[in-house]
Design a protein around this motif. Structure first.
Motif, short mmCIF file in Angstrom:
data_model
loop_
_atom_site.label_atom_id
_atom_site.label_comp_id
_atom_site.label_asym_id
_atom_site.label_seq_id
_atom_site.Cartn_x
_atom_site.Cartn_y
_atom_site.Cartn_z
N PHE A 222 39.35 35.68 20.77
CA PHE A 222 39.44 36.98 21.42
C PHE A 222 40.36 36.93 22.65
CE2 PHE A 222 34.92 37.82 19.71
CZ PHE A 222 35.44 38.29 18.52
N LEU A 223 40.21 35.88 23.46
CA LEU A 223 41.00 35.79 24.69
C LEU A 223 42.46 35.47 24.43
CD1 LEU A 223 38.55 33.99 27.13
CD2 LEU A 223 39.17 36.40 27.06
N ALA A 224 42.78 35.03 23.20
CA ALA A 224 44.18 34.76 22.86
C ALA A 224 44.96 36.04 22.58
CB ALA A 224 44.25 33.84 21.64
N GLN A 225 44.26 37.18 22.53
CA GLN A 225 44.92 38.45 22.19
C GLN A 225 45.49 39.12 23.45
OE1 GLN A 225 45.24 38.54 19.02
NE2 GLN A 225 43.81 36.83 18.98
N PRO A 226 46.58 39.87 23.29
CA PRO A 226 47.19 40.51 24.45
C PRO A 226 46.27 41.53 25.11
CG PRO A 226 48.14 41.34 22.39
CD PRO A 226 47.29 40.16 22.02
N LYS A 227 46.24 41.50 26.44
CA LYS A 227 45.53 42.45 27.30
C LYS A 227 44.01 42.35 27.22
CE LYS A 227 49.28 45.86 27.25
NZ LYS A 227 49.64 47.28 27.08
N VAL A 228 43.47 41.33 26.55
CA VAL A 228 42.02 41.20 26.45
C VAL A 228 41.47 40.51 27.70
CG1 VAL A 228 40.14 40.02 25.24
CG2 VAL A 228 41.92 41.18 23.94
N LYS A 229 40.42 41.10 28.25
CA LYS A 229 39.71 40.50 29.38
C LYS A 229 38.26 40.25 28.98
CE LYS A 229 42.53 42.91 32.82
NZ LYS A 229 42.53 43.87 33.95
N GLU A 230 37.67 39.23 29.54
CA GLU A 230 36.26 38.91 29.29
C GLU A 230 35.42 39.52 30.40
OE1 GLU A 230 34.73 34.77 29.76
OE2 GLU A 230 34.29 34.99 27.60
N PRO A 234 25.85 41.76 34.68
CA PRO A 234 25.11 40.99 35.71
C PRO A 234 23.95 40.17 35.17
CG PRO A 234 25.59 43.20 36.50
CD PRO A 234 25.95 43.18 35.05
N LEU A 235 23.33 40.62 34.06
CA LEU A 235 22.18 39.90 33.50
C LEU A 235 22.61 38.74 32.61
CD1 LEU A 235 19.85 42.91 32.57
CD2 LEU A 235 19.75 41.44 34.60
N SER A 236 23.91 38.61 32.38
CA SER A 236 24.46 37.54 31.54
C SER A 236 23.90 37.58 30.12
CB SER A 236 24.19 36.16 32.17
OG SER A 236 24.86 36.03 33.39
N ASN A 237 23.66 38.78 29.60
CA ASN A 237 23.20 38.90 28.21
C ASN A 237 24.14 39.77 27.36
OD1 ASN A 237 22.61 41.42 29.23
ND2 ASN A 237 20.45 41.42 28.62
N LYS A 238 25.27 40.19 27.97
CA LYS A 238 26.27 40.96 27.23
C LYS A 238 27.66 40.51 27.65
CE LYS A 238 23.52 45.19 26.61
NZ LYS A 238 23.49 46.66 26.82
N VAL A 239 28.51 40.28 26.66
CA VAL A 239 29.91 39.93 26.91
C VAL A 239 30.79 40.91 26.16
CG1 VAL A 239 31.70 38.17 26.72
CG2 VAL A 239 29.36 37.49 27.20
N PHE A 240 31.76 41.49 26.86
CA PHE A 240 32.70 42.43 26.26
C PHE A 240 34.10 41.82 26.30
CE2 PHE A 240 29.21 44.81 28.03
CZ PHE A 240 28.92 45.77 27.07
N TYR A 241 34.85 42.04 25.23
CA TYR A 241 36.27 41.64 25.20
C TYR A 241 37.05 42.94 25.08
CZ TYR A 241 34.33 37.06 24.85
OH TYR A 241 33.62 35.92 25.12
N ALA A 242 37.61 43.36 26.21
CA ALA A 242 38.19 44.70 26.32
C ALA A 242 39.32 44.69 27.33
CB ALA A 242 37.11 45.70 26.72
N THR A 243 39.98 45.84 27.47
CA THR A 243 41.08 45.94 28.44
C THR A 243 40.55 46.05 29.87
OG1 THR A 243 41.14 48.33 28.05
CG2 THR A 243 42.70 46.98 26.81
N SER A 244 39.39 46.69 30.05
CA SER A 244 38.81 46.83 31.38
C SER A 244 37.40 47.39 31.24
CB SER A 244 39.66 47.76 32.27
OG SER A 244 39.52 49.11 31.85
N THR A 245 36.75 47.58 32.38
CA THR A 245 35.40 48.18 32.39
C THR A 245 35.46 49.69 32.55
OG1 THR A 245 35.28 47.82 34.79
CG2 THR A 245 34.37 46.09 33.35
N THR A 251 38.23 48.37 23.40
CA THR A 251 37.35 47.21 23.21
C THR A 251 37.64 46.55 21.88
OG1 THR A 251 35.61 48.28 24.52
CG2 THR A 251 34.96 46.43 23.13
N LEU A 252 37.67 45.22 21.89
CA LEU A 252 37.88 44.44 20.67
C LEU A 252 36.55 43.98 20.08
CD1 LEU A 252 39.45 42.69 18.62
CD2 LEU A 252 39.74 40.99 20.43
N ALA A 253 35.64 43.47 20.93
CA ALA A 253 34.38 42.93 20.42
C ALA A 253 33.34 42.90 21.54
CB ALA A 253 34.59 41.52 19.87
N GLU A 254 32.08 42.84 21.13
CA GLU A 254 30.95 42.70 22.06
C GLU A 254 29.97 41.70 21.46
OE1 GLU A 254 29.17 46.60 22.68
OE2 GLU A 254 31.02 47.50 21.92
N ILE A 255 29.39 40.89 22.31
CA ILE A 255 28.33 39.96 21.89
C ILE A 255 27.15 40.15 22.84
CG2 ILE A 255 27.68 37.56 21.45
CD1 ILE A 255 30.62 36.93 21.02
#
Length: 413
Positions: A222-230, A234-245, A251-255
């Motif tokens: 995911f992070l190898a893709q252009p413009k993707v940010k991790e 705050p609870l450390s139970n959701k990760v988004f791979y997107a351009t911004s908040t 958005t590319l993906a969510e875990i």
């Protein structure tokens, strides 16, 4: 020999104008590819003397009026001007782009103290493949003998870049490649905790060692893709791979981790009414529309493994499955498989039926424009039989859906 001039993009260069940036190469869907055209340029420049021993690179991204030349070079012996144009995907207009560059450089004569303009200008195009139109355009040029079309490909098992028969061993790590060692969780946790505690905590919340390793592989892709940010909550139970908040960001993906269960969301192409009502894909102005899909595997304990078999896809604009849906996924599918969202995409589908739904049309048996847009490499390699070949892929594996999401992301970005 005159020293190489510095690039117009100095942040990518060190002393002497030699690039110090690392090109990004990723392994997805059993194939290697550069993540962008810029990465291809960086790779060629980093190893220019090895790949083109008879040429001298004068400047990368040389700007002349409103045009930018990928690589402006000269022959070491004859001082003949050489223009290299690089494409990471097939581009049927590349010949005429080079022709325009040739005309301008002859008129303006840059680097006249280093280039002998009494010699013909050589034009070199480099791409993974060339459209039939490009070969026809080349034949139509009166200076055809000064145009070269060079293809590049990868030899996966040996980690080799093959550029027109010149084999070059790739000296860089490759995202998602099985030979790349996956860091041990203990080492990851120790090294990350001070700098990125939220990511370290998310890894801890995953708990299972296998999940941690497979998450790391997905993260690299995911992070190898252009413009993707991790982005980690705050609870450390959701990760988004997107351009911004920000609202409206792509958005590319969510875990997510919920009740000790891992949930994966991918933003994938979805069916819409324009696909079925059009008899020709050329009449569809926007064939690729994305939706947020929950990825469900009831057969694999590790959802994040690229080889996991996917059973269902559920489209949801927000949130996940309800408690009742989680209790009996198969029953939820039977209740919802005939329900659709406004665009016509079924809310619940079986993963193995995804291709059929996206290629359905009322006027033709199949209209695979969505996949034709996202897989130009496959289409160019087999123009008449690509659709039959495409349908033989393992389209129920997580790796296939991840690759599709990445292709869609790159298409939209």
């Amino acid at each position: 020999m005159a020293p190489r001039k510095k690039s117009i993009t100095p942040k990518y260069f060190g002393q002497g104008g030699v690039s110090v940036k690392i090109p990004r190469i990723a392994y997805t869907a059993n194939a290697l590819r550069f993540q962008s055209e810029e990465d291809l340029e960086i790779y060629i420049e980093n190893h220019f003397d090895e790949l083109f021993p008879d040429l001298e690179l004068l400047q990368r991204q040389f700007r002349l009026k409103t045009n930018r030349y990928d690589l402006l070079c000269r022959h070491k012996q004859t001082r003949q001007a050489v223009i290299l144009e690089l494409k990471n995907e097939e581009d049927r207009s590349i010949i005429w782009q080079l022709v325009r560059y040739r005309k301008l450089i002859i008129a303006e004569r840059p680097f006249s103290d280093q280039i002998d303009y009494s010699c013909p200008v050589e034009l070199i195009a480099i791409a993974p493949s060339f459209h039939e139109d490009s070969w026809i355009d080349k034949e139509a040029c009166k200076f055809e003998e000064n145009i070269k079309l060079l293809t590049f490909s990868f030899v996966i098992e040996d980690k080799i870049l093959d550029l027109a028969g010149h084999k070059h061993t790739i000296p860089y790590s490759i995202s998602g490649f099985s030979d790349e060692p996956t860091p041990e969780f203990a080492l990851i946790s120790r090294s990350l905790y001070q700098e990125v505690p939220a990511l370290s905590n998310f890894l801890s919340n995953l708990g299972n060692q296998e999940y941690q390793n497979d998450f790391w592989n997905l993260r690299n892709l995911f992070l190898a893709q252009p413009k993707v940010k991790e982005i980690i909550n705050p609870l450390s139970n959701k990760v988004f791979y997107a351009t911004s908040t920000r609202e409206g960001s792509k958005t590319l993906a969510e875990i997510n981790i919920l009740d000790r269960k891992v949930l994966l969301f991918l933003h994938l192409p979805m069916y819409h009414s324009s696909l079925s009502s059009s008899s020709s894909y050329r009449s569809i102005q926007n064939p690729i529309k994305l939706g947020r899909f929950i990825i469900i595997s009831i057969e694999n304990s590790n959802l994040l493994n690229l080889d996991s078999r996917i059973n269902y896809l559920v489209i949801r604009s927000s949130g996940g499955l309800s408690l009742k849906e989680k209790e009996n996924v198969s029953l939820a599918f039977e209740k919802n498989r005939l329900k659709s969202i406004r665009e016509g995409m079924p809310k619940w589908i079986m993963a193995e039926g995804y291709i059929s739904i996206l290629s359905y049309t009322v006027r033709e048996p199949k209209n695979p424009i969505v996949f034709k847009e996202l897989y130009p490499d496959l289409v160019s390699a087999n123009p008449t039989g690509w659709w039959q070949e495409f349908q033989t892929q393992e389209t129920d594996k997580l790796g296939w859906f991840v690759d599709l999401a990445i292709r869609a992301w790159r298409y939209k970005i």
